[in-house]
Design an enzyme around this catalytic site. Sequence first.
Site, PDB file in Angstrom:
ATOM      1  CB  CYS A   1      -0.978   0.150   1.203  1.00  0.00           C
ATOM      2  SG  CYS A   1      -0.321   0.617   2.731  1.00  0.00           S
TER       3      CYS A   1
ATOM      4  CB  CYS B   1      -0.382   8.821   6.153  1.00  0.00           C
ATOM      5  SG  CYS B   1      -0.732   8.548   4.506  1.00  0.00           S
TER       6      CYS B   1
HETATM    7 ZN    ZN Z   1       0.520   7.784   2.359  1.00  0.00          ZN
END
Ligand code: ZN
Lengths: 395, 130
Positions: free
Chosen positions: B35, B104
């Site tokens: 990812c 994130c």
């Molecule tokens: Zn990222």
Amino acid sequence: MRIYADNAATTKPSRAAIEAMLPYLEEEYGNPSSLYTLGQRAREAIEQAREEVAAVIHADPRDITFTSGGSEADNQAIRSAAEKGRKAGKTHIISTAFEHHAVLHTLNRLEKEGFRVTLLDVHENGLVRPDELDAAICDETCLVTVMTANNEIGTIQPIRALGELCARRGVPFHTDAVQAVGHLPIDVDADHIDMLSASAHKFHGPKGVGFLYARKKVPLVNLIDGGAQERGKRAGTENVPAIMGMAAALKESAARMDGDAERMRTLRDRLITGLREIPHSALNGDAVKRLPGNANFCFEGIEGESLLLLLDDRGICASSGSACTSGSLDPSHVLLAIGRVHDVAHGSLRLTLGEDATEEEVDYIVRNVREVVEYLRGFSPVWRDLVSGKANFIL
Amino acid sequence: MALYSEKVMEHFRNPRNVGVIEDADGVGEVGNAKCGDIMKMYLKIDGDTVTDVKFETFGCGSAIASSSMATELIKGKPVADAMKLTNKAVAEALDGLPAYKMHCSVLAEEAIQSALADYYAKHPEKKPAT
Ligand SMILES: [Zn+2]
Ligand SMILES: Cc1ncc(COP(=O)(O)O)c(C=O)c1O
């Protein structure tokens, strides 16, 4: 300081393009469909532009349709060939896995409408093999669409061989030449191209304008219905200034093409040689059959977006195929198509030089990419696992 | 408008607490290369306090800034507070993240959780009663 090394994304409008546009923004604002002199002067101007654009690709001006850019031209070309095929009971289309999304998404839509699509392998070097196209063509094939040059890795396809093959097999051939027009010589007759897409902002023209070349044998279907502009094939008052800017930009790019390309190839190879010295890196795409300004690398152990942001801090404009730059979870479909695994594809960097690039700029890029890659590897857990032997290097 | 807030860029350019703790009491790694973001957190814990924290990140600007901010938010704080750190708190402390970058900051929260789980696995006697 700013070093613009993202010419595959867009190019700086040339002085010639800007100057060709100005009169049509200031004085010559007539509608080309109006019958008074002001309107007819605009009409004459865009017909002159059509001739100039056609001349560059050795086409008949009557086969040029002005569009809003490369995406529209791709959509219209594919839809038109598909429509012709559908009427003849032919619903098979051949393309490649690494086309621009303007092509791939149009094909996805056609698949939902019952078309069958074969995507040719582009192999590790990013090149289509003509014999594989030959094998893929069948009686139902109504279109082959293969891009002239790839926008990410810059590889240049054997267009003439593919065109000859399509002509021999009687299948219409479209090429998305958005990255090639104005940079590489194109001759629609010698190359056996039936349809071609181009976009002005890739050759120092304005954004939001392009053209579709289509021979009479593929009747165009309208994407936009309305007035009778563009022989009834593309409604809407013509973007006269943009069309004038496009023609001027293309004329100039074509006139300078040979000298520019040779100089850029030398600089590109200097860039590639410099970046190859970074350990555990790899060039993406064939080293020779690639656009004069394109260098595309993968660096193991780092992620592309952070690389771009730090290069931006150092004045370098570049791009990456990492997932985080696209807002999706997958890295570039182009890098996956040439067999780069996810881990490595996230660490990609595309540098596309312009005609005015210099040796000093190339050396500055190499030095700074090397420093930034080293810095990011310094606190990358992936890199730590690679150097400590916990994971194996791929590159 | 810029992609990231000034605060994100500041942490991205000058990340705090970068590195490894060789004798860490808890280590957690989350994300995967598929990812595109991987975070590793190292914790030093003394009594009830996170006395030191370091991170390593493979990822985008927002991943690096989130890691940096998360370490600042828990360093020197009670373990119980670190336990409760949310990705929302990390994102807010960074003056926000673009919607598609929120994952994130989730990784930062998860990396700390993972390091704490590692700590409790090694020191079951410290695990708070639930
Ligand atoms: Zn990222
Ligand atoms: C290969 C290719 N095709 C199509 C397009 C789309 O062109 P435009 O931006 O003019 O719609 C681009 C540019 O992004 C491109 O590089």
